[in-house]
Write a protein that holds these residues in place. Sequence first.
Motif, PDB file in Angstrom:
ATOM      1  N   THR A 245       0.826  -1.206   0.000  1.00  0.00           N
ATOM      2  CA  THR A 245       0.000   0.000   0.000  1.00  0.00           C
ATOM      3  C   THR A 245       0.863   1.260   0.000  1.00  0.00           C
ATOM      4  O   THR A 245       0.625   2.201  -0.762  1.00  0.00           O
ATOM      5  CB  THR A 245      -0.930   0.005   1.233  1.00  0.00           C
ATOM      6  N   GLY A 246       1.879   1.285   0.862  1.00  0.00           N
ATOM      7  CA  GLY A 246       2.764   2.442   0.925  1.00  0.00           C
ATOM      8  C   GLY A 246       3.483   2.693  -0.393  1.00  0.00           C
ATOM      9  O   GLY A 246       3.621   3.845  -0.831  1.00  0.00           O
ATOM     10  N   ASN A 247       3.938   1.618  -1.040  1.00  0.00           N
ATOM     11  CA  ASN A 247       4.608   1.764  -2.334  1.00  0.00           C
ATOM     12  C   ASN A 247       3.653   2.325  -3.383  1.00  0.00           C
ATOM     13  O   ASN A 247       4.033   3.167  -4.208  1.00  0.00           O
ATOM     14  CB  ASN A 247       5.136   0.410  -2.807  1.00  0.00           C
ATOM     15  N   THR A 248       2.410   1.844  -3.350  1.00  0.00           N
ATOM     16  CA  THR A 248       1.416   2.304  -4.313  1.00  0.00           C
ATOM     17  C   THR A 248       1.102   3.786  -4.105  1.00  0.00           C
ATOM     18  O   THR A 248       0.985   4.555  -5.061  1.00  0.00           O
ATOM     19  CB  THR A 248       0.131   1.467  -4.194  1.00  0.00           C
ATOM     20  N   ILE A 249       0.961   4.197  -2.841  1.00  0.00           N
ATOM     21  CA  ILE A 249       0.695   5.601  -2.543  1.00  0.00           C
ATOM     22  C   ILE A 249       1.858   6.475  -3.009  1.00  0.00           C
ATOM     23  O   ILE A 249       1.660   7.535  -3.619  1.00  0.00           O
ATOM     24  CB  ILE A 249       0.441   5.799  -1.037  1.00  0.00           C
ATOM     25  N   ALA A 250       3.100   6.018  -2.738  1.00  0.00           N
ATOM     26  CA  ALA A 250       4.272   6.794  -3.144  1.00  0.00           C
ATOM     27  C   ALA A 250       4.328   6.936  -4.656  1.00  0.00           C
ATOM     28  O   ALA A 250       4.617   8.014  -5.188  1.00  0.00           O
ATOM     29  CB  ALA A 250       5.541   6.129  -2.623  1.00  0.00           C
ATOM     30  N   ALA A 251       4.049   5.849  -5.368  1.00  0.00           N
ATOM     31  CA  ALA A 251       4.067   5.907  -6.830  1.00  0.00           C
ATOM     32  C   ALA A 251       2.977   6.827  -7.344  1.00  0.00           C
ATOM     33  O   ALA A 251       3.188   7.614  -8.268  1.00  0.00           O
ATOM     34  CB  ALA A 251       3.898   4.502  -7.412  1.00  0.00           C
ATOM     35  N   SER A 252       1.797   6.754  -6.739  1.00  0.00           N
ATOM     36  CA  SER A 252       0.691   7.611  -7.161  1.00  0.00           C
ATOM     37  C   SER A 252       0.950   9.068  -6.817  1.00  0.00           C
ATOM     38  O   SER A 252       0.394   9.969  -7.448  1.00  0.00           O
ATOM     39  CB  SER A 252      -0.610   7.148  -6.494  1.00  0.00           C
ATOM     40  N   ALA A 253       1.800   9.300  -5.801  1.00  0.00           N
ATOM     41  CA  ALA A 253       2.156  10.664  -5.442  1.00  0.00           C
ATOM     42  C   ALA A 253       3.136  11.268  -6.433  1.00  0.00           C
ATOM     43  O   ALA A 253       3.447  12.451  -6.343  1.00  0.00           O
ATOM     44  CB  ALA A 253       2.761  10.692  -4.042  1.00  0.00           C
ATOM     45  N   GLY A 254       3.623  10.443  -7.387  1.00  0.00           N
ATOM     46  CA  GLY A 254       4.477  10.966  -8.437  1.00  0.00           C
ATOM     47  C   GLY A 254       5.943  10.667  -8.260  1.00  0.00           C
ATOM     48  O   GLY A 254       6.783  11.395  -8.779  1.00  0.00           O
ATOM     49  N   ALA A 255       6.301   9.602  -7.558  1.00  0.00           N
ATOM     50  CA  ALA A 255       7.709   9.279  -7.340  1.00  0.00           C
ATOM     51  C   ALA A 255       8.378   8.894  -8.653  1.00  0.00           C
ATOM     52  O   ALA A 255       7.826   8.150  -9.445  1.00  0.00           O
ATOM     53  CB  ALA A 255       7.833   8.122  -6.350  1.00  0.00           C
ATOM     54  N   SER A 256       9.589   9.391  -8.859  1.00  0.00           N
ATOM     55  CA  SER A 256      10.379   8.935  -9.996  1.00  0.00           C
ATOM     56  C   SER A 256      10.855   7.514  -9.703  1.00  0.00           C
ATOM     57  O   SER A 256      10.801   7.040  -8.559  1.00  0.00           O
ATOM     58  CB  SER A 256      11.585   9.848 -10.216  1.00  0.00           C
ATOM     59  N   LEU A 257      11.327   6.844 -10.721  1.00  0.00           N
ATOM     60  CA  LEU A 257      11.784   5.465 -10.546  1.00  0.00           C
ATOM     61  C   LEU A 257      12.909   5.396  -9.527  1.00  0.00           C
ATOM     62  O   LEU A 257      12.910   4.538  -8.647  1.00  0.00           O
ATOM     63  CB  LEU A 257      12.243   4.900 -11.890  1.00  0.00           C
ATOM     64  N   ARG A 258      13.853   6.324  -9.618  1.00  0.00           N
ATOM     65  CA  ARG A 258      14.979   6.313  -8.677  1.00  0.00           C
ATOM     66  C   ARG A 258      14.510   6.583  -7.256  1.00  0.00           C
ATOM     67  O   ARG A 258      14.946   5.938  -6.298  1.00  0.00           O
ATOM     68  CB  ARG A 258      16.017   7.353  -9.105  1.00  0.00           C
ATOM     69  N   ASP A 259      13.608   7.556  -7.087  1.00  0.00           N
ATOM     70  CA  ASP A 259      13.101   7.874  -5.753  1.00  0.00           C
ATOM     71  C   ASP A 259      12.331   6.706  -5.164  1.00  0.00           C
ATOM     72  O   ASP A 259      12.440   6.397  -3.974  1.00  0.00           O
ATOM     73  CB  ASP A 259      12.186   9.103  -5.807  1.00  0.00           C
ATOM     74  N   LEU A 260      11.549   6.037  -6.010  1.00  0.00           N
ATOM     75  CA  LEU A 260      10.756   4.919  -5.534  1.00  0.00           C
ATOM     76  C   LEU A 260      11.656   3.761  -5.126  1.00  0.00           C
ATOM     77  O   LEU A 260      11.426   3.100  -4.105  1.00  0.00           O
ATOM     78  CB  LEU A 260       9.777   4.478  -6.630  1.00  0.00           C
ATOM     79  N   MET A 261      12.698   3.478  -5.909  1.00  0.00           N
ATOM     80  CA  MET A 261      13.648   2.420  -5.557  1.00  0.00           C
ATOM     81  C   MET A 261      14.314   2.718  -4.223  1.00  0.00           C
ATOM     82  O   MET A 261      14.479   1.830  -3.385  1.00  0.00           O
ATOM     83  CB  MET A 261      14.710   2.285  -6.652  1.00  0.00           C
TER      84      MET A 261
END
Length: 386
Positions: free
Chosen positions: A318-334
């Motif tokens: 859930t946290g990963n999905t929220i972060a991605a939906s918040a607009g995280a770049s690939l590097r930031d998400l990793m």
Amino acid sequence: MANKAGHRRFGSIRKLPSGRFQIRYPAPDGKLRSGETTYERERDAERALSLLEAKMVTGDWTDPQRSKVKLGDYAAKWISERTELRPRTVEIYSGLLRRHVAPYFGNVALGKINTEMVREWRATLASNGVGATEIAKAYRFLRAVLMTATDDQLIPRNPCRIRGAGEEKSEERPVLTVAQVFQLADLMPVRLRALILLATFASLRWGEVAALRRMDLDLNAGTVSVRQQHVELDTGELLVGPPKSRAGLRTVAIPEAIIPALRQHLDQFTESEPTALVFTGANGGILRRSNFRRAVKWSETTRKLGVPGLHFHDLRHTGNTIAASAGASLRDLMARMGHDSVRAAMIYQHRTAEADHQIADVMNGQDRTGPTDRGEWSLNKIDCVR
């Protein structure tokens, strides 16, 4: 019949007292070897020598004696020789060998295993009710073992050549809304409420959140540092070690909205020493996954939430999905997830955005009260669609 080595470019043939013909040849390791069988006719022996010579030229030759090693013995040795494996990984591999591989291939010589047998083995596991994910893991383990046997020239090629057999097609896991995360936290005992919030919004694994110490939380900066993790083995042994990968050592920004809950938790439930565990069991001991599930009545609570079958790891999802939906770049998400490969991060990434603290700021602005008219959870600037 006289040895014809002087007239032969490779190997020799001799006639045995029985009248049959035997070949001898120099192996790549420098040892002189005798053929595994004898031949009724000399030209058949010559053909066998020519075939062996061709295999050595192409690198396809394997030691016929070593290929008689049983798969079960070789696989056990394969595990024991990989000293870089983590204890939990050793336990997983040993379990796959014991439950799924050894019962079928344990007493089979390496040189006898072929692709048809591997295909039949997978079908047998499925007919016995083994799940697709477990079969894929067992196949990948067997493939890795036999790849080493190929590299060691015990077998000419890896028989695990079934396309897609090692791919996992896991079922879609549930993703909670922000409101549901807070609702779940409110259903927890007070001393574990902050654990739910932190695990979700910092995208932490169970072992990571359970190992956190007071010094890992910097609530003034709004960050949590992941330095170690707890690993529980099937034997009940609890190990403390570094995160799963180098990227697992990380500092993650957390949304301001959960900081008051974290401050309250530290004041009420965490000892004052910097090394004190942030989250503990009811009696102050190390918090184990099994004890946690019993303490919070996890199955009953998640049914009450309306998400039966929810796993603790789904909070990280859930946290990963929220972060991605918040607009995280690939590097930031990793970086936030603690992954050093892009594959897992790409599952969550939907579009490029800003850095980690900005992710936390957007998460902080989400509406906790309920869905909008469109059935979505509102953010300040974007929508986090369920």
